[in-house]
Motif scaffolding. Structure first.
Motif, short mmCIF file in Angstrom:
data_model
loop_
_atom_site.label_atom_id
_atom_site.label_comp_id
_atom_site.label_asym_id
_atom_site.label_seq_id
_atom_site.Cartn_x
_atom_site.Cartn_y
_atom_site.Cartn_z
N CYS A 1 13.13 -1.03 1.35
CA CYS A 1 12.24 -1.59 2.35
C CYS A 1 10.89 -2.09 1.91
CB CYS A 1 11.85 -0.22 3.34
SG CYS A 1 13.16 0.52 4.46
N ALA B 1 3.94 2.41 8.94
CA ALA B 1 4.66 2.27 7.65
C ALA B 1 5.44 1.01 7.56
CB ALA B 1 5.54 3.20 7.05
N ARG C 1 0.92 -1.09 0.04
CA ARG C 1 0.12 -0.01 -0.13
C ARG C 1 0.82 1.17 -0.09
NH1 ARG C 1 -2.81 1.42 5.51
NH2 ARG C 1 -3.19 3.34 4.41
N PHE D 1 0.20 5.56 1.30
CA PHE D 1 -0.57 6.01 2.45
C PHE D 1 -0.94 7.48 1.95
CE2 PHE D 1 1.99 3.21 4.66
CZ PHE D 1 1.16 2.65 5.67
N ARG E 1 8.16 1.83 -3.83
CA ARG E 1 8.38 1.09 -2.59
C ARG E 1 7.19 0.19 -2.78
NH1 ARG E 1 8.03 3.79 3.22
NH2 ARG E 1 5.79 3.66 2.75
N ALA F 1 11.32 4.62 12.28
CA ALA F 1 10.82 6.04 11.69
C ALA F 1 9.30 6.15 11.69
CB ALA F 1 11.29 6.01 10.34
N ASP F 2 8.72 5.02 11.56
CA ASP F 2 7.52 5.08 11.49
C ASP F 2 6.87 3.53 11.35
OD1 ASP F 2 4.62 5.07 10.66
OD2 ASP F 2 5.10 6.52 8.87
N PHE G 1 10.47 7.13 4.86
CA PHE G 1 11.51 7.11 5.74
C PHE G 1 12.62 8.51 5.32
CE2 PHE G 1 10.16 2.83 5.45
CZ PHE G 1 9.17 2.75 6.45
N ARG H 1 17.26 -2.68 7.74
CA ARG H 1 16.31 -1.43 7.07
C ARG H 1 14.80 -1.86 7.83
NH1 ARG H 1 18.99 -3.64 2.54
NH2 ARG H 1 17.22 -5.01 2.28
N ARG I 1 4.26 7.88 3.67
CA ARG I 1 4.79 7.62 4.99
C ARG I 1 6.10 6.97 4.28
NH1 ARG I 1 2.36 6.19 10.05
NH2 ARG I 1 0.05 6.90 10.14
N GLY J 1 14.40 12.94 2.09
CA GLY J 1 14.00 14.24 2.70
C GLY J 1 14.16 15.15 1.87
N LEU K 1 5.04 -2.89 5.52
CA LEU K 1 5.85 -3.33 4.67
C LEU K 1 6.26 -4.81 5.06
CD1 LEU K 1 8.05 -0.07 4.50
CD2 LEU K 1 6.54 -1.14 2.78
N ALA L 1 13.27 1.38 9.44
CA ALA L 1 11.93 1.87 8.99
C ALA L 1 10.82 1.83 10.44
CB ALA L 1 11.15 0.90 7.94
#
Lengths: 258, 333
Positions: free
Chosen positions: A103, B205, A84, A86, A166, B201-202, A92, B194, A90, A152, B209, B198
């Motif tokens: 990821c 999310a 999915r 978001f 991703r 950070a969140d 990193f 990783r 979302r 970022g 994954l 991940a």
């Protein structure tokens, strides 16, 4: 409808006694883009969150490839091949573009903590292959030249593309795109629409949650309309566009304010 | 020319391994230049802390959790080895392994209920754990020797070689530290690493994954506890005695400060963080009574200006500058 990849039946969810979803049912066919539309507060995001295990539905069934997945935790749902994006992006931000996309291959990387500590040659080899897969995905989404950058610093549209890369890098069975063009300008929206069409041509199955009606009508095979937590219509984009209930609940209200 | 290209490719591909080898060579040769046992003693202490802080940085820096109780695992490792060897005459190496295994279980027992919590709650839970352990060290005279601790812990030995001097222990502790460094560098370069970054950070999310958030948090907590325990065992055998002062809540804070100075999520930065905080009191001997204040100020200043930690904060700034410049150049052309 028995051969559907995903079959949602009578799905319900209450928040503090208020129904966010009541008895919603629909199916998703392999290789199609199913759009989920509806005005704000219609229950679209709640449905996606139930589907991906972020929240637990109160009732109903979600059958994926015939097995009920309602109430499974999110990581188990992901391992079945459901990916999915978001609504509010979302990703990193401190990781590089490449690592963000890598990821998306967490399930494929699938090593235990202990195995990762000792990094046996087999795992080293697998990691190298995953990196190639991720680079291919970056290339497909036009991000290959930014692979090593911290995500970022990218522009918002590029970040959205990283998130999509991703979501698709693992060759998922089903991908949920939660408002993929929210906050994008017309040009960027067109680019995303093109990506979705490409993915559709490549045989991917997608659920698209979207506000942007024009985009939905242009790229979906099947449209499901929610309003106030209930499914009020479904069908081909054309049929839905001319459904009086939909016009009243959604399009009518939009044209009245526009 | 082709040879040179090949060499360049080799260096790029194996730069992490080469850096570890370079560090190993440097540390192997250090005693040749620095034969003063006092300085070697400091370097040995750094080695011990590097092992603890590497684990703690995986937990804090990568997985995004907080522990204010890692000195307790360090202390339990030290006391475990000390009690088993000095009091019960257990052989040293099995005692170390046994203690580490026990620490894995303790960490699991502590982690399963508390790692569902986050932020302040987790900080309080681990802080409380450290208080309890510290009290046991001080109060349980019969086993721990109370405030004065336990002495008579024998030095470690392999075959006929006994690590009973600063010089010999230097090679032992840094072997352990470099192995720990290598394992951590391995971990962070895989999908598991990783996944930790991940979830740090969140969590939502990360779960989407396929990261099993609770399991990975527990796993890395256990790993960091085991590393702290092993370092504690080495500590006990190096000094020959243990006492509660070295494992108080304040030591836990020092460990967190080492992580922050090294940089959250920076494996290499850990070396700097542990070294800097260990060496600092020796340069500022005249300010000894103010050391806690100085540590506090360092922590606050870093967290205000570089919330990702000192080393990784600087690296981030450089990376972002560089990327922005490339972006601007792309736009011009």
């Amino acid at each position: 409808m028995g051969g559907n990849l995903l079959e949602i039946s009578n799905l319900s969810k209450n928040f503090g006694g208020l129904p966010a979803l009541s008895e919603v049912s629909f199916g998703v066919e392999t290789g199609q883009v199913t759009a989920l539309i509806g005005p704000n507060g219609a229950g679209k995001t709640t449905l996606i969150n139930c589907l991906t295990g972020v929240i637990r539905p109160d009732g109903g069934a979600i059958r994926f490839k015939g097995a009920d997945i309602a109430g499974l935790p999110a990581h188990r749902v992901a391992r079945l091949g459901i990916s999915r994006t978001f609504q509010n992006l979302r990703i990193f931000p401190r990781l590089t573009v490449l690592d963000n996309v890598l990821c998306g291959l967490t399930v494929q990387a699938g090593a235990s903590l202990l195995e990762a500590l000792f990094l046996p040659p087999g795992l080293r080899h697998r990691e190298r292959r995953l990196k190639l897969t991720a680079l291919e995905a970056l290339d497909a989404f036009g991000l290959a030249d930014k692979a090593g950058w911290p995500v970022g610093v990218l522009a918002y549209g590029d970040k959205k593309r990283v998130e999509m890369a991703r979501a698709f890098v693992s060759q998922p069975v089903l991908t949920l795109l939660d408002e993929p063009v929210a906050g994008l300008n017309a040009e960027e929206t067109a680019t995303v629409a093109t990506f979705i069409r490409q993915m559709r041509l490549a045989g991917k199955t997608m659920i698209l949650v979207e506000h942007d009606m024009e985009m939905v009508m242009g790229i979906s095979d099947h449209v499901v309309v929610l309003d106030g937590g209930s499914r009020i219509a479904q069908g081909t984009p054309d049929a839905v566009r001319h459904n009086p209930l939909v016009i009243e609940a959604y399009l009518g209200r939009m044209s009245a304010t526009a | 020319m082709i040879g040179w290209e090949k060499a360049k490719f080799f260096v790029i591909r194996h730069h992490t391994g080469l850096m570890v080898c370079g560090l190993a060579l440097f540390l192997a040769l250090t005693p040749l230049v620095m034969d003063n046992p006092y300085n070697l003693g400091i370097l040995n202490l750094i080695g011990l802390y590097v092992i603890v802080v590497l684990g703690l940085n995986l937990f804090i820096g990568f997985a995004g959790q907080i522990s204010l109780g890692h000195a307790a695992f360090f202390g339990l490792g030290a006391y475990g080895s000390a009690i088993l060897t000095a009091t019960y005459g257990f052989p040293a190496w099995p005692a170390m392994i046994l203690t580490a295994g026990a620490m894995a279980l303790v960490a699991l027992a502590l982690g399963i209920p508390t790692l569902r919590l986050s932020g302040h709650y987790l900080a309080m839970a681990t802080l409380g754990f450290n208080y309890v352990v510290d009290s046991i060290f001080v109060q349980w005279d019969a086993v721990t020797g109370g405030p004065s601790g336990l002495s008579g812990v024998p030095p470690l030995s392999i075959g006929g070689l006994t690590f009973d001097s600063d010089l010999k222990f230097h090679y032992l502790v840094w072997t352990f530290a470099l192995v720990a460094l290598t394992l951590c560098l391995n971990l962070v370069r895989t999908g598991v690493g990783r996944g930790l970054a991940a979830l740090g950070a969140d969590e939502v999310a990360a779960a989407a994954l396929g990261v099993d958030v609770q399991r990975q948090k527990n796993g890395v907590f256990v790993l960091s506890a085991v590393m702290a325990s092993v370092a504690g065992s080495l500590y006990a055998h190096y000094f020959g005695y243990v006492n509660p002062d070295a494992f108080s809540v304040f030591k836990s804070l020092d460990l967190v400060i080492m992580v922050v100075v090294g940089g959250l999520g920076s494996v290499w930065g850990t070396l700097f963080g542990a070294s800097f905080i260990t060496v600092l009191p020796h340069f500022l001997g005249f300010l000894e009574t103010y050391m806690d204040i100085i540590h506090g100020v360092i922590l606050v200043v870093i967290l205000i200006f570089l919330p990702q930690g000192f080393v990784s904060g600087l690296v981030d700034i450089i990376r972002i500058r560089w990327a922005r410049r490339r972006l601007a150049m792309d736009r011009q052309s």
